[in-house]
Design an enzyme around this catalytic site. Structure first.
Site, PDB file in Angstrom:
ATOM      1  N   SER A 262       0.976  -1.296  -0.147  1.00 60.37           N
ATOM      2  CA  SER A 262       0.135   0.065   0.039  1.00 60.37           C
ATOM      3  C   SER A 262       0.886   1.151   0.170  1.00 60.37           C
ATOM      4  O   SER A 262       1.987   1.350   0.402  1.00 60.37           O
ATOM      5  CB  SER A 262      -0.761   0.005   1.260  1.00 60.37           C
ATOM      6  N   ASP A 263       0.234   2.318  -0.536  1.00 64.45           N
ATOM      7  CA  ASP A 263       0.764   3.497  -0.247  1.00 64.45           C
ATOM      8  C   ASP A 263       0.996   3.915   1.252  1.00 64.45           C
ATOM      9  O   ASP A 263      -0.018   3.252   1.905  1.00 64.45           O
ATOM     10  CB  ASP A 263       0.284   4.699  -1.121  1.00 64.45           C
ATOM     11  N   TRP A 264       1.440   4.822   1.557  1.00 68.23           N
ATOM     12  CA  TRP A 264       1.675   4.874   3.044  1.00 68.23           C
ATOM     13  C   TRP A 264       0.158   5.370   3.772  1.00 68.23           C
ATOM     14  O   TRP A 264      -0.423   6.666   3.478  1.00 68.23           O
ATOM     15  CB  TRP A 264       2.741   5.781   3.604  1.00 68.23           C
ATOM     16  N   ASN A 265      -0.745   4.280   4.474  1.00 69.92           N
ATOM     17  CA  ASN A 265      -1.893   4.811   4.675  1.00 69.92           C
ATOM     18  C   ASN A 265      -2.856   4.933   3.531  1.00 69.92           C
ATOM     19  O   ASN A 265      -4.036   5.609   4.134  1.00 69.92           O
ATOM     20  CB  ASN A 265      -1.721   6.151   5.538  1.00 69.92           C
ATOM     21  N   ALA A 266      -2.795   3.780   2.714  1.00 72.03           N
ATOM     22  CA  ALA A 266      -3.743   4.048   1.597  1.00 72.03           C
ATOM     23  C   ALA A 266      -4.655   2.880   1.770  1.00 72.03           C
ATOM     24  O   ALA A 266      -5.605   2.782   0.781  1.00 72.03           O
ATOM     25  CB  ALA A 266      -2.985   3.958   0.335  1.00 72.03           C
TER      26      ALA A 266
END
Ligand SMILES: *[C@@H]1O[C@H](CO)[C@@H](O)[C@H](O)[C@H]1NC(C)=O
Ligand SMILES: *[C@@H]1O[C@H](CO)[C@@H](O)[C@H](O)[C@H]1NC(C)=O
Ligand SMILES: *[C@@H]1O[C@H](CO)[C@@H](O)[C@H](O)[C@H]1NC(C)=O
Length: 734
Positions: A262-266
């Site tokens: 995941s993108d960070w916190n996506a």
């Protein structure tokens, strides 16, 4: 999913043909599906020794700010698996103090030099490895750059899928040749910063295949270890839990054997992400550290059968396989982000910075020859007075510009500003240099008047939306230079008829005001040269090399000419295939400087086009291998042309091949880039440009057949010095 993946992998290895011809731009053979097969075998053995909690650990980051890297997973002692380190980013090791700040992707793209790009990747990989980074979070091929003002366009290689694809493949092969996992990002449809964490990108099936998915397919073919899903929604579903794009496009259609991070916190949901095809959550918690969507929650979902054990095994196996693929199970350095790893890599940084410079205009003032007096004007001629790294994540536009801002930046180990390098050169020539290191128009005339050349520096900056710089929250609000750059150049051009404008910018600037000034004798598009900014510029200004960069995007005469706007809500991508030059060509709009354009200090002539083809109309039939059906990558036509340096100095030309599909194809852009070669030629020398066209290069995406199809009929072949300076034409028939 688990079973499907296994079947795919088996099919992939069966389908592995002897060797496929590859486009000439790609010279290092990818490791190939059998490398994954061996890695998968090791992964299966390791998996058998793992408890359910080990498996949960390997897919769940330790939480924000809880480890040495921007992303970390816990070590798994039973199998000798380390605390995995994932670190930004596309320009090298972020937060390093002993590493280099590599040139941004857009500068690498504007060199059109695959070997320099590959070396850049190899050096980024070597530095990452030296710092104990297992997975470096680059390259970026999304955004593609459909919006000329998109905040993060500079992290990618240019506004064309073919250019992005070739550059991404070379970068990944370079990084992974150092034994480091590469993450290609951001998947997919993340074309703007505004509302990127709430908006939905609805992209029609043909457009996603022919534009946005294209470079990801090349990345998968180059055996990229991981793919980062983006913040936005696609067709209304979060990219990190979108079954159609992760399981459908990426894992099934492209046969991607690695893992989706995941993108960070996506990540938004526990089960949605697991079932949708995401394999690793980063950083493992939200930024407050409170909300955790996998970890214990995923464990419960597996125990209650909402997520199958097989799906959890598949996630873990993909992560393990990538680790084994890169042979990180033996002799990998321990994590030390501050390790001293620079080596001689600055040579590549200078070469990319220099060869990415695009000469847009020159009425004979360049190259400089021992001028008596030079005026150097503009705040970006000198390094930020507070220090090159004074602004967090480069979030300011003070002093010389080397990169945009955001998480895709690195710290500069040093910074050679234009004035520093010009001064050094001037000393050896006996040239007097007068400096005005501000953007003020008052007083500039006395500095400029009487100078043999007045070099004016202007900039335009952009970056990631979590930082606002001088009122700009990521995407640029217009295509004008910052700090009243047009007025500054006007003031200088009132005092001097020998003005050289140097532009450092994250993307296109409308140059009409500057272009209209008779005093402006040269425009040097210096792009984003990172730490070697001044040295690269001096190399070109003084003719130590002939400029050889080509624009990786179109410079239009007005913002409106691009026919597309950053969306304030969702974006339905209604422009379809028609972005950048595809739009200008279709609408017959003359840009100021077209995609692929760039001058040199010499002249090149093009002659003797020759075309051979075995292309047959019809759909691809090969089995799926990493990257898509294997036969898509077979060479089906070869075009050659002779390029001669007919000028007086050594130089390099980038002959580009543009293809026009036959009338039997559904309506398509008038021409599309499908090949390029960079040839370095001595005066009087000739070289052969060879373009190997693969089946995919001749195909369109057929939405009914759900396959790539070579249309029947006559294809237009154009070989030229830019997208609008086609020197040779021919046809081939399928
Ligand atoms: C998204 O929607 C468009 C049009 O509505 C459709 O053509 C496309 O296939 C969809 N893509 C995905 C990944 O669902
Ligand atoms: C897409 O958005 C544009 C601009 O908002 C609008 O004009 C167009 O009708 C939309 N197209 C579709 C198919 O929804
Ligand atoms: C290149 O050719 C043009 C005309 O074709 C000529 O004016 C110019 O002097 C040449 N430049 C060089 C560097 O040979």
């Amino acid at each position: 999913m688990h079973l499907q993946s296994l079947v795919l992998l088996a099919a992939a290895s069966l389908a592995r043909a002897e060797t496929h011809d590859r486009h000439d731009a790609r010279q290092t053979a990818p490791a190939g599906p059998e490398a994954w097969t061996a890695a998968y075998a090791k992964a299966s053995t390791a998996l058998a020794k793992m408890s359910q909690s080990d498996k949960i650990n390997i897919v769940t980051g330790v939480g924000w700010d809880k480890g040495p890297c921007v992303g970390n997973t816990p070590a798994i002692g039973s199998i000798g698996y380390p605390q995995l380190c994932l670190q930004d980013g596309p320009l090298g090791v972020r937060f390093g103090t002993g590493s280099n700040a590599f040139t941004p992707g857009i500068q690498a793209g504007s060199t059109w030099d695959v070997e320099l790009i590959r070396q850049r990747g190899a050096y980024i990989g070597a530095e990452a490895r030296g710092c104990g980074v297992h997975n470096i979070l680059g390259p970026a091929v999304g955004p593609m750059g459909k919006h000329p003002d998109g905040g993060r366009n500079w992290e990618g290689f240019g506004a064309d899928p073919y250019l992005q694809g070739v550059a991404a493949a070379a970068t990944i092969e370079g990084i992974q040749s150092a034994g480091v996992q590469s993450t290609v990002k951001h998947f997919i449809g993340n074309e703007q910063e505004l509302n990127r964490e709430t908006m939905s990108s609805t992209i029609d099936d043909r457009t996603i295949h022919e534009l946005y998915l294209w470079p990801f397919a090349e990345a998968v073919r180059s055996n990229v270890a991981s793919v980062m899903c983006s913040y936005n929604k696609v067709n209304g579903t979060w990219a990190c839990e979108n079954d159609k794009i992760l399981n459908g496009l990426l894992k099934n259609e492209l046969g991607f054997p690695g893992y989706v991070v995941s993108d960070w916190n996506a990540q938004h949901t526990t089960n949605g992400a697991a079932l949708g095809g995401m394999d690793m959550t980063m950083p493992g918690s939200d930024y407050s550290g409170k909300s955790i969507l996998w970890g214990g929650q995923l464990s419960q979902a597996v125990s209650s059968n909402q997520v199958s054990k097989a799906r959890l095994d598949d996630m873990a196996k993909r992560i393990l396989a990538a680790w084994y693929l890169l042979k990180q199970d033996s002799g990998f350095p321990r994590i030390n982000i501050k390790a001293s790893v620079q080596g001689n890599h600055k040579e590549n940084i200078r070469a990319v910075a220099r060869d990415g410079i695009v000469l847009l205009k020159n009425s004979g003032i360049l190259p400089l020859k021992k001028p008596g007096r030079l005026a150097v004007i503009g705040s970006s001629a000198v390094v930020n007075p507070k220090g090159a790294n004074a602004c967090v994540d480069r979030g300011c536009n003070t002093g010389a510009l080397g990169m945009g801002w955001g998480s895709g930046t690195t710290e500069y180990p040093y910074f050679v500003a234009p004035y520093d390098a010009i001064k050094t050169r001037a000393q050896s020539d006996g040239t007097t240099v007068t400096l005005q290191n501000s953007d003020s128009t008052s007083g500039v005339q006395s500095v400029a008047s009487g100078a043999d050349a007045a070099i004016v520096f202007i900039t335009a900056n952009s970056g990631e939306g979590y930082i606002t710089t001088e009122g700009v929250a990521g995407d640029r609000p217009n295509l004008d230079p910052w700090h009243n750059g047009n007025q500054l150049v006007q003031a200088v051009a009132q005092a001097s008829q020998n003005v050289i404008v140097v532009v450092h910018s994250t993307g296109p600037i409308v140059l009409e005001t500057i272009q209209a000034l008779p005093g402006v004798k040269a425009i040097v598009w210096a792009g984003l040269p990172s730490q070697e900014n001044g040295n690269a510029l001096v190399d070109v200004l003084y003719g130590l090399v002939s400029p050889s960069g080509k624009l990786p995007y179109t410079i239009g005469k007005s913002r409106n000419d691009y026919g597309i706007k950053v969306s304030t809500g969702n974006d339905n991508f209604s422009e379809g295939l028609y972005i950048d030059y595809r739009h200008f060509d279709k609408e017959n709009i003359t840009p100021r400087y077209e995609f692929g354009f760039g001058l040199s200090y010499t002249n090149f002539t093009f002659s003797d086009i020759s075309i051979t083809s075995t292309a047959k109309a019809g759909p691809a039939t090969g089995a799926v291998a990493p990257g898509g059906r294997a036969d898509l990558f077979d060479t089906v036509a070869t075009v050659t042309a002779t390029i001669t340096n007919s000028g007086a100095v050594l130089g390099a030309e980038v002959p580009q091949l543009y293809l026009t599909l036959p009338a039997s194809a559904p309506s398509a852009p008038p021409k599309q880039l499908r090949g390029f070669v960079k040839l370095k030629l001595a005066p009087g020398a000739s070289g052969t440009a060879t373009f190997n066209l693969r089946r995919k290069d001749l195909s369109y995406w057929d939405t009914r057949l759900q396959n790539w199809v070579v249309p029947s009929g006559s294809f237009g072949v154009g070989v030229g010095a830019s997208s609008r300076d086609i020197r040779l034409t021919g046809t081939l028939t399928a």
